[in-house]
Design a protein around this motif. Structure first.
Motif, PDB file in Angstrom:
ATOM      1  N   CYS A   1      12.118  -3.523  -0.065  1.00  0.00           N
ATOM      2  CA  CYS A   1      10.749  -3.073   0.224  1.00  0.00           C
ATOM      3  C   CYS A   1       9.752  -3.757  -0.709  1.00  0.00           C
ATOM      4  CB  CYS A   1      10.660  -1.566   0.057  1.00  0.00           C
ATOM      5  SG  CYS A   1       8.986  -0.965   0.291  1.00  0.00           S
ATOM      6  N   ILE A   2       8.694  -4.326  -0.130  1.00  0.00           N
ATOM      7  CA  ILE A   2       7.664  -5.002  -0.923  1.00  0.00           C
ATOM      8  C   ILE A   2       6.378  -4.176  -0.971  1.00  0.00           C
ATOM      9  CG2 ILE A   2       8.592  -7.325  -0.641  1.00  0.00           C
ATOM     10  CD1 ILE A   2       6.587  -7.720   1.678  1.00  0.00           C
ATOM     11  N   LEU A   3       6.452  -2.935  -0.515  1.00  0.00           N
ATOM     12  CA  LEU A   3       5.322  -2.003  -0.610  1.00  0.00           C
ATOM     13  C   LEU A   3       4.046  -2.580   0.015  1.00  0.00           C
ATOM     14  CD1 LEU A   3       6.077  -0.702  -4.199  1.00  0.00           C
ATOM     15  CD2 LEU A   3       6.286   0.587  -2.063  1.00  0.00           C
ATOM     16  N   CYS A   4       4.188  -3.157   1.193  1.00  0.00           N
ATOM     17  CA  CYS A   4       3.023  -3.762   1.845  1.00  0.00           C
ATOM     18  C   CYS A   4       2.179  -2.723   2.561  1.00  0.00           C
ATOM     19  CB  CYS A   4       3.464  -4.845   2.817  1.00  0.00           C
ATOM     20  SG  CYS A   4       4.364  -4.230   4.251  1.00  0.00           S
ATOM     21  N   GLY A   5       2.820  -1.596   2.971  1.00  0.00           N
ATOM     22  CA  GLY A   5       2.078  -0.533   3.640  1.00  0.00           C
ATOM     23  C   GLY A   5       2.058  -0.630   5.155  1.00  0.00           C
ATOM     24  N   ALA A   6       2.738  -1.625   5.739  1.00  0.00           N
ATOM     25  CA  ALA A   6       2.754  -1.754   7.204  1.00  0.00           C
ATOM     26  C   ALA A   6       3.342  -0.491   7.847  1.00  0.00           C
ATOM     27  CB  ALA A   6       3.538  -2.994   7.624  1.00  0.00           C
ATOM     28  N   CYS A   7       4.421   0.023   7.253  1.00  0.00           N
ATOM     29  CA  CYS A   7       5.064   1.218   7.820  1.00  0.00           C
ATOM     30  C   CYS A   7       4.120   2.422   7.736  1.00  0.00           C
ATOM     31  CB  CYS A   7       6.377   1.507   7.094  1.00  0.00           C
ATOM     32  SG  CYS A   7       6.209   1.783   5.309  1.00  0.00           S
ATOM     33  N   TYR A   8       3.466   2.553   6.611  1.00  0.00           N
ATOM     34  CA  TYR A   8       2.559   3.676   6.382  1.00  0.00           C
ATOM     35  C   TYR A   8       1.413   3.633   7.383  1.00  0.00           C
ATOM     36  CZ  TYR A   8       0.228   7.147   3.364  1.00  0.00           C
ATOM     37  OH  TYR A   8      -0.352   8.272   2.847  1.00  0.00           O
ATOM     38  N   GLY A   9       0.877   2.440   7.587  1.00  0.00           N
ATOM     39  CA  GLY A   9      -0.235   2.278   8.526  1.00  0.00           C
ATOM     40  C   GLY A   9       0.161   2.574   9.956  1.00  0.00           C
ATOM     41  N   SER A  10       1.435   2.327  10.276  1.00  0.00           N
ATOM     42  CA  SER A  10       1.857   2.475  11.669  1.00  0.00           C
ATOM     43  C   SER A  10       2.363   3.883  11.980  1.00  0.00           C
ATOM     44  CB  SER A  10       2.972   1.468  11.976  1.00  0.00           C
ATOM     45  OG  SER A  10       4.172   1.891  11.348  1.00  0.00           O
ATOM     46  N   CYS A  11       2.530   4.720  10.954  1.00  0.00           N
ATOM     47  CA  CYS A  11       3.207   6.001  11.140  1.00  0.00           C
ATOM     48  C   CYS A  11       2.228   7.098  11.572  1.00  0.00           C
ATOM     49  CB  CYS A  11       3.898   6.402   9.836  1.00  0.00           C
ATOM     50  SG  CYS A  11       4.584   8.069   9.890  1.00  0.00           S
ATOM     51  N   PRO A  12       2.450   7.705  12.733  1.00  0.00           N
ATOM     52  CA  PRO A  12       1.533   8.741  13.199  1.00  0.00           C
ATOM     53  C   PRO A  12       1.576  10.004  12.334  1.00  0.00           C
ATOM     54  CG  PRO A  12       3.395   8.520  14.701  1.00  0.00           C
ATOM     55  CD  PRO A  12       3.514   7.425  13.696  1.00  0.00           C
ATOM     56  N   VAL A  13       2.689  10.227  11.638  1.00  0.00           N
ATOM     57  CA  VAL A  13       2.736  11.403  10.759  1.00  0.00           C
ATOM     58  C   VAL A  13       1.848  11.166   9.527  1.00  0.00           C
ATOM     59  CG1 VAL A  13       4.215  12.995   9.493  1.00  0.00           C
ATOM     60  CG2 VAL A  13       5.059  11.910  11.587  1.00  0.00           C
ATOM     61  N   CYS A  14       1.904   9.953   8.991  1.00  0.00           N
ATOM     62  CA  CYS A  14       1.018   9.620   7.869  1.00  0.00           C
ATOM     63  C   CYS A  14      -0.444   9.798   8.289  1.00  0.00           C
ATOM     64  CB  CYS A  14       1.231   8.185   7.405  1.00  0.00           C
ATOM     65  SG  CYS A  14       2.857   7.873   6.710  1.00  0.00           S
ATOM     66  N   ALA A  15      -0.732   9.514   9.543  1.00  0.00           N
ATOM     67  CA  ALA A  15      -2.109   9.627  10.027  1.00  0.00           C
ATOM     68  C   ALA A  15      -2.592  11.073   9.993  1.00  0.00           C
ATOM     69  CB  ALA A  15      -2.200   9.081  11.453  1.00  0.00           C
ATOM     70  N   GLN A  16      -1.662  11.996  10.271  1.00  0.00           N
ATOM     71  CA  GLN A  16      -2.068  13.394  10.402  1.00  0.00           C
ATOM     72  C   GLN A  16      -1.911  14.199   9.120  1.00  0.00           C
ATOM     73  OE1 GLN A  16       0.496  14.865  13.454  1.00  0.00           O
ATOM     74  NE2 GLN A  16      -0.090  13.228  14.853  1.00  0.00           N
ATOM     75  N   ASP A  17      -0.965  13.792   8.283  1.00  0.00           N
ATOM     76  CA  ASP A  17      -0.600  14.627   7.155  1.00  0.00           C
ATOM     77  C   ASP A  17      -0.645  13.787   5.872  1.00  0.00           C
ATOM     78  OD1 ASP A  17       0.541  16.220   5.269  1.00  0.00           O
ATOM     79  OD2 ASP A  17       2.422  16.579   6.342  1.00  0.00           O
ATOM     80  N   ASP A  18      -1.719  13.953   5.116  1.00  0.00           N
ATOM     81  CA  ASP A  18      -1.848  13.082   3.944  1.00  0.00           C
ATOM     82  C   ASP A  18      -0.904  13.500   2.807  1.00  0.00           C
ATOM     83  OD1 ASP A  18      -3.120  15.322   3.043  1.00  0.00           O
ATOM     84  OD2 ASP A  18      -5.104  14.407   2.814  1.00  0.00           O
ATOM     85  N   LYS A  19      -0.174  14.604   3.010  1.00  0.00           N
ATOM     86  CA  LYS A  19       0.812  14.984   1.987  1.00  0.00           C
ATOM     87  C   LYS A  19       2.193  14.407   2.293  1.00  0.00           C
ATOM     88  CE  LYS A  19      -1.237  19.243   0.240  1.00  0.00           C
ATOM     89  NZ  LYS A  19      -2.315  19.417   1.257  1.00  0.00           N
ATOM     90  N   TYR A  20       2.395  13.974   3.536  1.00  0.00           N
ATOM     91  CA  TYR A  20       3.695  13.405   3.928  1.00  0.00           C
ATOM     92  C   TYR A  20       4.038  12.229   3.018  1.00  0.00           C
ATOM     93  CZ  TYR A  20       7.186  10.996   6.804  1.00  0.00           C
ATOM     94  OH  TYR A  20       8.321  10.365   7.247  1.00  0.00           O
ATOM     95  N   LEU A  21       5.272  12.238   2.491  1.00  0.00           N
ATOM     96  CA  LEU A  21       5.653  11.224   1.505  1.00  0.00           C
ATOM     97  C   LEU A  21       5.606   9.803   2.067  1.00  0.00           C
ATOM     98  CD1 LEU A  21       8.619  13.127  -0.172  1.00  0.00           C
ATOM     99  CD2 LEU A  21       6.439  12.552  -1.252  1.00  0.00           C
ATOM    100  N   GLY A  22       5.958   9.674   3.328  1.00  0.00           N
ATOM    101  CA  GLY A  22       5.863   8.361   3.969  1.00  0.00           C
ATOM    102  C   GLY A  22       7.168   7.589   3.944  1.00  0.00           C
ATOM    103  N   PRO A  23       7.315   6.667   4.920  1.00  0.00           N
ATOM    104  CA  PRO A  23       8.570   5.915   5.055  1.00  0.00           C
ATOM    105  C   PRO A  23       8.940   5.114   3.813  1.00  0.00           C
ATOM    106  CG  PRO A  23       6.945   5.250   6.742  1.00  0.00           C
ATOM    107  CD  PRO A  23       6.310   6.322   5.933  1.00  0.00           C
ATOM    108  N   HIS A  24       7.934   4.541   3.134  1.00  0.00           N
ATOM    109  CA  HIS A  24       8.214   3.690   1.974  1.00  0.00           C
ATOM    110  C   HIS A  24       8.831   4.501   0.841  1.00  0.00           C
ATOM    111  CE1 HIS A  24       4.541   5.716   1.020  1.00  0.00           C
ATOM    112  NE2 HIS A  24       4.380   5.116  -0.148  1.00  0.00           N
ATOM    113  N   ALA A  25       8.277   5.699   0.588  1.00  0.00           N
ATOM    114  CA  ALA A  25       8.761   6.517  -0.529  1.00  0.00           C
ATOM    115  C   ALA A  25      10.139   7.084  -0.215  1.00  0.00           C
ATOM    116  CB  ALA A  25       7.769   7.643  -0.802  1.00  0.00           C
TER     117      ALA A  25
END
Lengths: 566, 231
Positions: free
Chosen positions: B143-167
């Motif tokens: 993982c290079i922490l680019c944020g592509a996964c975070y940007g594409s994830c609909p859960v990240c869009a709705q829930d700013d507490k969601y840890l996210g795919p990268h984490a």
């Protein structure tokens, strides 16, 4: 105004390793980094990091002393041997430390750290994690910084140093996301800003590796050492100059010319072949191309096809990805077109073996520093090693130095420095004419390749120096900066181009003066090493009229200079 | 000729973002990142974007290019249909043009204790880790922490507490490491409300990852471990 006892500039391996050291000493430390630490160029290092662990059968006879000797011989005897001794003696322990912190090294069948052969060493000494060693090491030290809660000023660009009575007392920085200029006071500043590759058009370096890395201290009187020694990596990918790790050859890759011939036999012994030191292999490749034995696109081939899919997928997966993504070639089936590319600068900010520069309170570590452990030519696998060994040492030295100092900002000096940078920015915003800065940048990068490349001679280099000075004149007539305060790449480019010109000039003047051939500095008009006159380090000190040169002796403790043959 | 339609927003000048078009002749092999530099150096020097390595390893230049989150440096102009529309990563505040504020993204990453918690005190030399044990973490390392996964994830869009795919991917990297002793603590942390069970298994992260990683699979593995207490 902010204050930290120790301020580290640069969030790559050397800077982050230094930060851990200072934090563990209980001192107040912060890192200032132009880009987020994980974007640092350290992460692009591929092939590995040297240490005489003797973990594999063919390397059983390895020792710290052999590593030391190979490093000194590789340096063409210009390395300071006390510094190289530290580098090689501490190598095993720093690698175990990285492993203990979680670095995912590849493994031997016994579960030890895996090692592969690299150039300039007779046996497998390079510890590796596939072909992503730099990325994993960078992850590891950054993770430890998170654990130690080290404060990082991310995307803050340092533009100048603050000094008082000849001592460094802080920096002037720009929060790039807001454009605000902020002075940060410190009792010690460590520069760990990396290399200056982008002064060359054919560099393997990241876009962020500009002359600013070393010019900031140079402008305030810190000398630059051995600037004439530039390493050209033998194998950079055609057109893009993306690095193709030495590990490709370490794993058994061949170099071939257009006739399919493994031409290295013409230049080194049959035993060494593709695994000569970088300066010699790079010149051999360039000779093949110059003498018409390259391919029509001006390349030779790095051939991995005989290694087989399994080995490539396991040991060189990153190389395969790069080849497929950037030039549409799969190295399992096709050879890789390569040329030499500017890769590393052996020279840099003058420091002693603790990273201390001639300016009190100012230290340097990593590629921006010249300690000098690499002399006239660095061995592959020794630069990652340098960042961690000397990052740690510089951190320790700075931590001890600040122990008894008042935790007080030198307000006046910082205000003066802040004012100086405000004036510079105002001048850039006003402009001096209509010159396009990016044309100057490109012309400089091209002339450096042409005049200060693998083969050098007086007439060419003198023309090159004149060209650099003309560009400096044109830079005075530069157009005004575009855009506002927030994330202004144009403004940063002005600083970087100014710095590129001065770094290039320091290199040019140092190179013209050195009338001999040593390591990477190959002169067709003086093609022999001349220990009688030139077994010494060059120091270039900034003056408004151009660099002033002086010299300093090489430290020789054990290995007397001998003919360097491979 | 190619046309770049670039998302522009300057907080000092604009109230609303707008798209600006630039046309130029690309050379063979030119990447989106090289195109952006061409614009910066020749057409509009006020453009803002991040970049560094230009070889898909530093993670600076993830953006939304013709409908897909990808690295600008790794994307050839000639494979895309002109006009090429370029936007910043989603679900993150825009600072300027293509530059977003990644603070929430990195904060989530730091929450999972992204460092080795040693199982035992270190030996004199290296920890012995078998080739097989090393293989177990191989898929979670790049993982290079680019944020592509975070940007594409609909859960990240709705829930700013969601840890996210990268984490979460990083959490598994340590759980699966034979040298790490923090598995229990890590699993407990990622099974909290904003952890693995918020993932809807939509596979966007896997689809866009420029390093071909599979965070969806990593999250599924963490769920399994949590449910069957296998760690």
């Amino acid at each position: 105004m902010l204050f930290h006892e120790v301020l580290i500039i640069g969030g790559g391996l050397a800077g982050l390793r230094a930060a851990i050291e200072v934090a563990e000493m209980g001192r107040d430390v912060a890192v200032v980094s132009k880009i987020h630490p994980m974007r640092s160029h350290s992460g692009e290092a591929q092939g590995g990091i040297n240490a005489s662990l003797a973990n594999v059968e063919k390397g059983k006879e390895d020792s710290k002393e052999k590593h030391w000797y190979d490093t000194v011989k590789g340096s063409d005897f210009l390395a300071d041997q006390d510094a190289s001794e530290i580098l090689t003696a501490q190598a095993p322990e720093v690698i175990f430390e990285m492993e203990h912190w979680g670095c995912p090294f590849s493994r031997t069948p016994e579960g030890k750290i895996a090692q592969r052969p690299f150039g300039g060493a007779g046996l497998p000494r390079t510890c590796y994690a596939a072909d992503k060693t730099g990325l994993y090491l960078l992850q590891t030290v950054w993770e430890q910084n998170i654990k130690h809660n080290v404060k990082v000023y991310e995307e803050w660009v340092v533009l100048g140093l603050a000094t008082e009575d000849g001592k460094c007392c802080g920096v002037v920085s720009m929060d790039f996301l807001s454009g605000e200029l902020i002075a940060i006071g410190a009792n010690a500043v460590i520069f760990a800003t990396g290399g200056i590759g982008r002064i060359y058009a054919n560099t393997t370096n990241a876009i962020t590796n500009t002359g600013l890395a070393i010019s900031i201290p140079y402008w305030v009187g810190v000398p630059l050492k051995d600037m004439e020694f530039i390493q050209f990596h033998p194998t950079s990918l055609a057109r893009t100059h993306i690095l193709m790790t030495e590990g490709c050859r370490g794993e058994g890759g061949y170099l071939r010319n257009k006739d399919g011939e493994r031409f290295m036999s013409r230049y080194v012994s049959e035993k060494v072949m593709e695994l000569g030191p970088r300066d010699i292999v790079a010149r051999s490749i360039q000779t093949e191309i110059n003498e018409g034995r390259g391919f029509p696109d001006g390349t030779v081939h790095l051939d991995l096809t005989h290694l087989g899919a399994k080995k490539i997928l396991e040991r060189l997966p990153g190389i395969r990805d790069i080849c497929m993504n950037f030039i549409g070639i799969d190295p399992i089936y096709e050879p890789i077109p390569i040329t030499p590319g500017m890769h590393y600068i052996m020279g840099g900010i003058e420091t002693d073996k603790d990273g201390q520069t001639p300016m009190e309170g100012f230290l340097a570590a990593g590629e921006c520093a010249c300690i000098s452990t690499h002399g006239a030519n660095r061995l592959g696998g020794n630069s990652l090693l340098e960042t961690v060994v000397f990052g740690e040492r510089a951190g320790k030295k700075a931590g001890e130095y600040v122990k008894d100092k008042d935790k007080k900002t030198k307000t006046k000096a910082l205000e003066d420095a802040l004012k100086r940078e405000q004036d510079t920015i105002e001048k850039f915003r006003k402009g001096g004419g209509e010159e396009n800065p990016y044309k100057i940048k490109d012309e400089l990068a091209k002339l450096m390749v042409k005049r200060f490349g693998l083969f050098r001679q007086e007439k060419d280099m003198k023309t090159g120096l004149e060209e650099i000075r003309k560009l400096k004149e044109r830079f005075k007539k530069i157009r005004p900066v575009f855009g506002g305060k927030v994330f202004n790449l144009d403004l940063l480019s002005f600083y970087e181009i100014k710095a590129n010109l001065d770094a290039a000039e320091a290199e040019a003047v140092s190179a013209i003066a050195r009338k001999e051939t040593r390591g990477s500095h190959y002169r067709t008009d003086f093609n022999k090493r001349d220990d009688e006159n030139w077994l010494k380090h060059t120091l270039a000190t900034y003056t408004p009229e151009g660099p002033k040169l002086s010299y300093k002796p090489v430290t020789i403790t054990k290995f007397q200079p001998e003919v360097r043959k491979y | 000729m190619v046309e770049f339609r670039v998302f522009r927003f300057d907080p000092e000048k604009n109230k609303e973002p707008e798209f600006q078009s630039y046309e130029f002749d690309p050379y063979k092999g030119m990447t989106i990142l090289e195109g952006l530099y061409y614009i910066l150096e020749n057409l509009d020097s006020s453009l803002a974007f991040r970049s560094s390595c230009r070889e898909a390893v530093c993670g600076s230049c993830a953006m939304h290019i013709n409908g897909i989150y990808r690295l600008a440096c790794k994307t050839q102009i000639e494979i895309l249909k002109s006009p090429i529309t370029i936007r910043p990563l989603s679900h993150l505040p825009v600072i300027k043009d293509l530059v977003v504020d990644l603070t929430p993204f990195f904060n989530h990453f730091k929450e999972i204790k992204p460092y080795l918690i040693p199982k035992e005190s270190p030996p004199e030399k290296e920890y012995i880790q078998s080739v097989k044990e090393r293989e177990k973490i191989n898929d979670w390392l790049d993982c290079i922490l680019c944020g592509a996964c975070y940007g594409s994830c609909p859960v990240c869009a709705q829930d700013d507490k969601y840890l996210g795919p990268h984490a979460l991917l990083k959490a598994l990297r340590f759980v699966d490491d034979s040298r790490d002793g923090g598995a229990k603590e890590r699993i407990a942390f990622v099974t909290q409300n904003s952890g693995v069970f918020r993932c809807h298994t939509i596979f966007n992260c896997r689809e866009v990852c420029p390093k071909d990683l599979d965070p969806t699979k990593a999250i599924a593995k963490l769920k399994l471990k949590a449910v069957f207490k296998k760690f």
